[in-house]
Design a protein around this motif. Structure first.
Motif, mmCIF file in Angstrom:
data_model
loop_
_atom_site.group_PDB
_atom_site.id
_atom_site.type_symbol
_atom_site.label_atom_id
_atom_site.label_comp_id
_atom_site.label_asym_id
_atom_site.label_seq_id
_atom_site.Cartn_x
_atom_site.Cartn_y
_atom_site.Cartn_z
ATOM 1 N N LEU A 597 30.232 31.835 36.293
ATOM 2 C CA LEU A 597 30.516 32.955 35.403
ATOM 3 C C LEU A 597 30.764 34.234 36.194
ATOM 4 O O LEU A 597 31.670 35.016 35.880
ATOM 5 N N VAL A 598 29.964 34.466 37.238
ATOM 6 C CA VAL A 598 30.177 35.651 38.079
ATOM 7 C C VAL A 598 31.562 35.604 38.718
ATOM 8 O O VAL A 598 32.263 36.621 38.784
ATOM 9 N N THR A 599 31.969 34.435 39.187
ATOM 10 C CA THR A 599 33.295 34.296 39.793
ATOM 11 C C THR A 599 34.388 34.613 38.780
ATOM 12 O O THR A 599 35.353 35.331 39.085
ATOM 13 N N HIS A 600 34.267 34.080 37.574
ATOM 14 C CA HIS A 600 35.236 34.377 36.507
ATOM 15 C C HIS A 600 35.333 35.886 36.279
ATOM 16 O O HIS A 600 36.432 36.443 36.213
ATOM 17 N N LEU A 601 34.190 36.532 36.092
ATOM 18 C CA LEU A 601 34.176 37.966 35.796
ATOM 19 C C LEU A 601 34.735 38.779 36.955
ATOM 20 O O LEU A 601 35.474 39.753 36.749
ATOM 21 N N SER A 602 34.383 38.403 38.158
ATOM 22 C CA SER A 602 34.856 39.127 39.333
ATOM 23 C C SER A 602 36.369 39.039 39.455
ATOM 24 O O SER A 602 37.057 40.038 39.681
ATOM 25 N N GLU A 603 36.908 37.838 39.266
ATOM 26 C CA GLU A 603 38.350 37.667 39.361
ATOM 27 C C GLU A 603 39.079 38.377 38.228
ATOM 28 O O GLU A 603 40.244 38.759 38.375
ATOM 29 N N ALA A 604 38.406 38.565 37.102
ATOM 30 C CA ALA A 604 39.022 39.260 35.966
ATOM 31 C C ALA A 604 38.919 40.774 36.093
ATOM 32 O O ALA A 604 39.335 41.501 35.189
ATOM 33 N N GLY A 605 38.379 41.259 37.214
ATOM 34 C CA GLY A 605 38.248 42.709 37.392
ATOM 35 C C GLY A 605 37.165 43.316 36.535
ATOM 36 O O GLY A 605 37.284 44.453 36.086
ATOM 37 N N ARG A 606 36.079 42.567 36.306
ATOM 38 C CA ARG A 606 34.968 43.056 35.481
ATOM 39 C C ARG A 606 33.685 43.037 36.307
ATOM 40 O O ARG A 606 32.741 42.297 36.013
ATOM 41 N N PRO A 607 33.644 43.847 37.392
ATOM 42 C CA PRO A 607 32.518 43.770 38.331
ATOM 43 C C PRO A 607 31.183 44.169 37.729
ATOM 44 O O PRO A 607 30.145 43.614 38.110
ATOM 45 N N ASP A 608 31.181 45.130 36.802
ATOM 46 C CA ASP A 608 29.899 45.552 36.221
ATOM 47 C C ASP A 608 29.250 44.414 35.438
ATOM 48 O O ASP A 608 28.035 44.185 35.526
#
Length: 815
Positions: A597-608
């Protein structure tokens, strides 16, 4: 026609009724002296008339006709209160008015909700101050935040709250045609906000759809603590806080003067959930309902099950029946002692329902119903009948417990068989590893490949354990990133008929094969397999809850690779609570879910949001004393990646240094250590520390070659990072020879992956060292094009690209 009473009028009606019903004479004079509003007086008279007959509240007395109201605003548009300019009236309650306002700053436009005490409610000044003081101590994303407060020019107190643009929760669900899952997620957000308030010793006391908005982001937000009560009895005088909640959602103790507690809010939460599920309030009060009937039902009855009266087209009665009926019923029991003990307990039961686990509400519902039956009929039921009922309730509970024990036993046996399969597979690998002739010049990949294929060919297809052993061998392949080996192994095993006598094992093999096919971007084949195994998991959802969660992860992975990252993220987020319960006790699998899930969010530009999940995963693992497990260290590595992308290289370096130290100590020479060393060395290169980076890379290279393979992307990336470090140390010729060797090995590799793009960055670096600006520019253009083809997966190299762009710009300026 008279106005239909609202919460303020209800409070006045009951207060007046309490006072007047105690008078044996002089009621008319007392009513006249009270100067009650017409609708309040009519209501009081109806209640008094009813109470004078035997069988209180049994004799129908009609409500007076109600007509339209004409509200007024005490503040005119453009008036200034504090640093806010009034725009318009947006709400009016029993003692307050709420205006939309703007902060008076030239370069800063902030919309806010300005709440004023109404002029005629001056006696409630202290109550208003209590509310402002309570809100000042609340900081939660699900609660409208207090911004400012003070005394207006006319002497009235005011408070300024965060203005929440949105719709009432029930209206939002209707407009969006929200499904059951969405409604339950909103309810859990509401529970979290109420739980937080309770932790601050605050009971809301007026939970209802009108005080719950869904904002533009789709989050539930809790408003209006106007009649909230501090749980601490010494905080302020409770006699000044007898305002009544909206009756349809009020707990019985609010209507009969009983003691209020957190259980009061739990009842109201149950009533809100009732409406979210059924499409109407628990009591279905209409314009023609009689006051005394309403009160009698609320005080002496329990509402029907929501599934029995549901009328919302987006939630079926079948979806509600069972668990959710029981959960609502437990939350809304008349006696506070029979309700959930906390909001957390209520929320946990909702999550258990979502995770297809047995809910606590059902475990006690039969005994509860029997106790109520005995209480209602204690004089007409004989002793034998009572004993029979008690025994039936006990037998039912025992049967339920036995069924649950059998299901848990089946799951345990299945897991034991799987672990035994892993043991057999690993023992075979270790037997081969003891043969020096076999392991000479062999990587772990080669060793596993040969051993796995030989063992799989020897397995009897008719054995129920064979599928589990093949799955374990496939996991060994995947552990060393050998997807083709895992795919060939599973396909060959299935072709031989392995799993035909073990349907769960066959389904698990198909799920594992689907995951491999997704990674290979063979989406249509993967989708067909996932649909097939999903149908099988549904035959026994409780037994196969972990497999169901794994299938969700595979679908999310497929959405990510198809470029539908937001859909994949939504799928994983909605499934997170179920995953945490399904993987309880399986920390490695749980950590993998957090990592994905962290990888998905990070790649989507949603670091927070990614960092929130990192923290959540770390907290869960730490609670299980797994804060330094491989999974926890992977999360720490991802946290370092987030810091790198935010430009905080110092924080990232500190995290990676800790990861490397812990991994060395706990895992030794392992694939994970090789990857960690590479990440840390790349960061050190960015920070201008090539000598230290080279030391780490020299450690990583033999580990990667041994455990992953000499020609794998991980090993080649380590060699490219070594070339970068050598270049920055002035050992240009060594770096060029190393780059040339890597490029030769890459020529035979397809498709183009991250390694090809990174090799162009190294080529650009060496070109700049040789003062070949044109060559560096061409290499950078190639790298940018390759990274663009890779999409979000290349985001981890953002800082590397930026650093090389900066170098190229400096070289151009100094030419």
């Amino acid at each position: 026609m008279l106005k239909k009473p609202g919460s303020a009028e209800w409070a006045a009606i009951l207060d007046a009724f309490d006072h007047l019903s105690a008078l044996s004479s002089g009621r008319e004079e007392a009513i006249a002296a009270m100067e009650l509003l017409p609708e309040v007086e009519a209501g009081v008279r109806a209640m008094l008339a009813t109470s004078e007959h035997s069988g209180v509240l049994d004799r129908p007395v009609a409500l007076p006709e109600m007509g339209p109201t004409f509200d007024y605003a005490s503040l005119a548009p453009d008036m200034i209160v504090g640093s806010f300019r009034v725009e318009r009236l947006i709400g009016r309650g029993g003692s307050g008015e709420v205006y939309l306002a703007h902060r008076m700053r030239g370069d800063f436009d902030q919309r806010a909700a300005l709440k004023m005490l109404r002029p005629e409610a001056a006696s409630r000044f202290h109550r208003f101050e209590d509310e402002r003081r309570m809100l000042g101590g609340l900081e939660h994303p699900g609660i409208a935040r207090l911004i400012d407060g003070g005394i207006a020019p006319d002497g009235r107190p005011y408070m300024v709250l965060e203005y929440v643009e949105g719709s009432e929760i029930t209206a939002w669900c209707a407009a969006e045609r929200a499904d059951l899952s969405t409604r339950l997620q909103l309810f859990l957000q509401l529970c979290d906000a109420v739980r937080y308030a309770h932790a601050q010793l605050i009971v809301h006391r007026d939970l209802k759809p009108g005080n719950i908005l869904v904002d533009r982001t789709g989050r539930a937000r809790l408003l209006d603590f106007g009649i909230a009560m501090l749980i601490d009895p010494l905080a302020f005088d409770r006699t000044a806080t007898r305002a009544l909640a909206t009756p349809c959602y009020a707990a019985p103790e609010q209507l009969n003067g009983g003691k209020l507690s957190v259980a009061t809010d739990i009842y109201s939460l149950g009533a809100v959930l009732y409406e979210l599920l059924s499409g109407h309030d628990p009591w279905r009060f209409g314009e023609d309902d009689l006051w005394q009937t309403m009160l009698r039902r609320m005080l002496h009855e329990e509402p029907p099950a929501p599934s029995a009266t549901a009328q919302d087209p987006n939630v079926t009665r079948t979806q509600i029946a069972g668990d959710l009926d029981a959960i609502v019923g437990k939350a809304m029991r008349r006696s506070p002692a029979d309700r959930y003990t906390s909001v957390d307990a209520l929320a946990d039961d909702i999550r258990r329902h979502q995770a297809l686990q047995p809910v606590a509400a059902l475990s006690g519902s039969r005994a509860y119903r029997v106790r109520r039956l005995i209480r209602r009929n204690r004089w007409s039921l004989g002793a034998a009948a009572i004993i029979t009922l008690v025994l039936l309730a006990g037998v039912g509970g025992t049967a339920w417990q036995a069924r649950m024990a059998a299901e848990e036993r089946d799951v345990a046996r299945s897991e034991a068989a799987r672990l035994e399969a892993v043991n057999q597979a690993m023992m075979q690998v270790f037997r081969d590893a003891r043969d020096p002739a076999r392991i000479k010049k062999m990587s772990a990949t080669d060793l596993i490949d040969g051993t796995a294929n030989r063992l799989a060919q020897s397995l009897p297809p008719e054995s129920a354990e064979s599928a589990s052993i093949v799955a374990a061998l496939a996991d060994l392949h995947l552990m060393v990133e050998n997807r083709s080996g895992a795919r060939s192994l599973i396909e060959a095993a299935m072709a031989r008929g392995i799993g035909r006598n073990d349907p769960p094992g066959a389904a698990r093999l198909k799920l594992k094969l689907a995951t491999v096919l997704v990674a290979d971007r063979r989406f249509d084949e993967a989708r067909r397999l996932l649909e097939a195994v999903d149908r099988f998991w549904q035959t026994d959802p409780r037994r196969f809850r972990r497999e169901h969660v794994e299938a969700i992860g595979a679908r999310a992975f497929m959405l990510r690779l198809e470029g539908k990252r937001d859909e994949g993220i939504a799928l994983l987020m909605a499934n997170m609570a179920e995953a945490e319960r399904a993987y309880a006790g399986y920390d490695r699998d749980l950590a993998t879910r957090y990592t994905n899930l962290v990888t998905h969010l990070s790649e989507a530009g949603r670091p927070d949001e990614a960092l929130v999940i990192v923290r959540r995963g770390q907290a869960v693992l730490a609670g299980n004393e797994q804060q330094y497990s491989n999974g926890a260290l992977n999360l720490m590595r991802l946290e370092a990646g987030l810091a790198t992308r935010q430009g905080d290289l110092g924080a990232a370096a500190a995290l990676l240094s800790k990861v490397v130290a812990e991994r060395r100590a706990r895992a030794g020479r392992s694939t994970a250590l090789a990857v960690d060393l590479l990440r840390y060395a790349r960061l050190l290169n960015l920070q201008g520390q090539p000598r230290k980076a080279l030391q780490l890379l020299d450690e990583a290279l033999p580990i990667s070659a041994e455990h992953i393979g000499p020609e794998t992307p991980a090993t080649l990336l380590i060699e490219l990072a070594r070339a970068d470090a050598l270049s920055d140390l002035g050992r240009v010729e060594n770096a060029e020879r190393l780059l040339a060797a890597v490029l030769t090995r890459l020529e035979a590799q397809q498709p183009i992956d991250t390694t090809h793009a990174v090799s162009l960055l190294t080529r650009a670096r060496l070109a700049l060292v040789r003062r070949n600006v044109a060559g560096a520019r061409a290499a950078m253009l190639g790298a940018r094009s390759r990274f663009a083809q890779l999409g979000a997966a290349a985001s981890v190299y953002h800082q590397d690209m930026k650093a090389m762009d900066d170098r190229l710009s400096r070289a151009v300026r100094t030419r």
